[in-house]
Design a protein around this motif. Sequence first.
Motif, PDB file in Angstrom:
ATOM      1  N   ILE A   1       0.876  -1.166   0.000  1.00  0.00           N
ATOM      2  CA  ILE A   1       0.000   0.000   0.000  1.00  0.00           C
ATOM      3  C   ILE A   1       0.914   1.216   0.000  1.00  0.00           C
ATOM      4  CG2 ILE A   1      -1.702   1.334   1.317  1.00  0.00           C
ATOM      5  CD1 ILE A   1      -2.702  -1.353   2.444  1.00  0.00           C
ATOM      6  N   PHE A   2       0.697   2.113  -0.939  1.00  0.00           N
ATOM      7  CA  PHE A   2       1.493   3.330  -1.017  1.00  0.00           C
ATOM      8  C   PHE A   2       0.791   4.436  -0.227  1.00  0.00           C
ATOM      9  CE2 PHE A   2       2.820   0.833  -4.655  1.00  0.00           C
ATOM     10  CZ  PHE A   2       4.203   0.925  -4.542  1.00  0.00           C
ATOM     11  N   VAL A   3       1.560   5.136   0.608  1.00  0.00           N
ATOM     12  CA  VAL A   3       0.971   6.127   1.513  1.00  0.00           C
ATOM     13  C   VAL A   3       1.479   7.546   1.257  1.00  0.00           C
ATOM     14  CG1 VAL A   3       0.616   4.411   3.330  1.00  0.00           C
ATOM     15  CG2 VAL A   3       2.710   5.782   3.324  1.00  0.00           C
ATOM     16  N   GLN A   4       2.462   7.689   0.396  1.00  0.00           N
ATOM     17  CA  GLN A   4       3.034   9.006   0.149  1.00  0.00           C
ATOM     18  C   GLN A   4       3.596   9.035  -1.262  1.00  0.00           C
ATOM     19  OE1 GLN A   4       5.746  10.277   3.270  1.00  0.00           O
ATOM     20  NE2 GLN A   4       6.963  11.483   1.861  1.00  0.00           N
ATOM     21  N   GLU A   5       3.482  10.188  -1.933  1.00  0.00           N
ATOM     22  CA  GLU A   5       4.099  10.362  -3.237  1.00  0.00           C
ATOM     23  C   GLU A   5       4.906  11.654  -3.213  1.00  0.00           C
ATOM     24  OE1 GLU A   5       2.615   9.030  -7.262  1.00  0.00           O
ATOM     25  OE2 GLU A   5       2.097  11.154  -7.320  1.00  0.00           O
ATOM     26  N   ASN A   6       6.112  11.606  -3.787  1.00  0.00           N
ATOM     27  CA  ASN A   6       7.025  12.741  -3.773  1.00  0.00           C
ATOM     28  C   ASN A   6       7.453  13.094  -5.188  1.00  0.00           C
ATOM     29  OD1 ASN A   6       7.148  12.626  -0.859  1.00  0.00           O
ATOM     30  ND2 ASN A   6       8.480  10.868  -1.111  1.00  0.00           N
ATOM     31  N   HIS A   7       7.868  14.348  -5.364  1.00  0.00           N
ATOM     32  CA  HIS A   7       8.313  14.845  -6.659  1.00  0.00           C
ATOM     33  C   HIS A   7       9.497  15.764  -6.399  1.00  0.00           C
ATOM     34  CE1 HIS A   7       6.864  16.546 -10.785  1.00  0.00           C
ATOM     35  NE2 HIS A   7       8.155  16.783 -10.651  1.00  0.00           N
ATOM     36  N   SER A   8      10.639  15.482  -7.034  1.00  0.00           N
ATOM     37  CA  SER A   8      11.811  16.344  -6.864  1.00  0.00           C
ATOM     38  C   SER A   8      12.334  16.771  -8.223  1.00  0.00           C
ATOM     39  CB  SER A   8      12.917  15.631  -6.075  1.00  0.00           C
ATOM     40  OG  SER A   8      13.517  14.617  -6.846  1.00  0.00           O
ATOM     41  N   LYS A   9      13.041  17.905  -8.216  1.00  0.00           N
ATOM     42  CA  LYS A   9      13.693  18.392  -9.420  1.00  0.00           C
ATOM     43  C   LYS A   9      15.152  18.640  -9.059  1.00  0.00           C
ATOM     44  CE  LYS A   9      13.436  21.988 -12.939  1.00  0.00           C
ATOM     45  NZ  LYS A   9      12.692  23.191 -13.377  1.00  0.00           N
ATOM     46  N   SER A  10      16.057  18.171  -9.912  1.00  0.00           N
ATOM     47  CA  SER A  10      17.490  18.300  -9.653  1.00  0.00           C
ATOM     48  C   SER A  10      18.206  18.683 -10.933  1.00  0.00           C
ATOM     49  CB  SER A  10      18.061  16.977  -9.138  1.00  0.00           C
ATOM     50  OG  SER A  10      17.384  16.562  -7.974  1.00  0.00           O
ATOM     51  N   SER A  11      19.343  19.328 -10.774  1.00  0.00           N
ATOM     52  CA  SER A  11      20.163  19.759 -11.909  1.00  0.00           C
ATOM     53  C   SER A  11      21.221  18.728 -12.253  1.00  0.00           C
ATOM     54  CB  SER A  11      20.845  21.086 -11.576  1.00  0.00           C
ATOM     55  OG  SER A  11      19.872  22.069 -11.325  1.00  0.00           O
ATOM     56  N   HIS A  12      21.808  18.910 -13.414  1.00  0.00           N
ATOM     57  CA  HIS A  12      22.872  18.059 -13.933  1.00  0.00           C
ATOM     58  C   HIS A  12      23.983  17.860 -12.893  1.00  0.00           C
ATOM     59  CE1 HIS A  12      25.854  16.507 -16.745  1.00  0.00           C
ATOM     60  NE2 HIS A  12      26.699  17.396 -16.251  1.00  0.00           N
ATOM     61  N   GLY A  13      24.409  16.610 -12.734  1.00  0.00           N
ATOM     62  CA  GLY A  13      25.539  16.305 -11.852  1.00  0.00           C
ATOM     63  C   GLY A  13      25.190  16.131 -10.392  1.00  0.00           C
ATOM     64  N   ILE A  14      23.927  16.317 -10.029  1.00  0.00           N
ATOM     65  CA  ILE A  14      23.517  16.124  -8.635  1.00  0.00           C
ATOM     66  C   ILE A  14      23.284  14.646  -8.383  1.00  0.00           C
ATOM     67  CG2 ILE A  14      21.610  16.489  -7.006  1.00  0.00           C
ATOM     68  CD1 ILE A  14      21.478  19.365  -8.014  1.00  0.00           C
TER      69      ILE A  14
END
Length: 181
Positions: free
Chosen positions: A43-56
């Motif tokens: 059961i999934f209880v959380q959803e996340n979204h991230s944005k990152s730059s090149h080389g991270i």
Amino acid sequence: MKFIETFIPDVKIIEPQVFGDERGFFMETFRTELFNQHCGERIFVQENHSKSSHGILRGLHYQTENTQGKLVRVTSGEVFDVAVDMRKDSKTFGQWVGVLLSAENKRQLWVPEGFAHGFYVITAEAEFVYKCTDIYNPSVEVSLKWNDPTVNIQWPLVDDKPPLLSAKDESGLAFADAPTF
């Protein structure tokens, strides 16, 4: 959806069937019945979204309590995504799986509970979306050193430049010192 085995049997690559034409595309990214059949009931209880730059490089993270399984995918750009088995009784303890995930290939990776997880951004930027089986609890989070020689992950570093890390990841634990399951 197609569920593809990896070197570590509990970690799965999931490829959606994509229907496209001149207007764009449609794909189903998740169906509980199929996921549970191929990856085990969750059961999934959380959803996340991230944005990152090149080389991270983000990771390698896991929690010793509120242990999270993660279903991960990229909606923009491309990353090299890694799962490290931290389950001491597993035949693949200390081994890793690495997969290229991108908006173009539309692949997902199932990273079960008991694994450290991280990713390295290959393109100018990347957006990363993931469902979790438990809540984020920073008080029990562990960061495993991204370049631990025992684990020996073969990161596809661009121009062999060291990745950009957070302070937490910069001071990650060696595999030998990291808590296991």
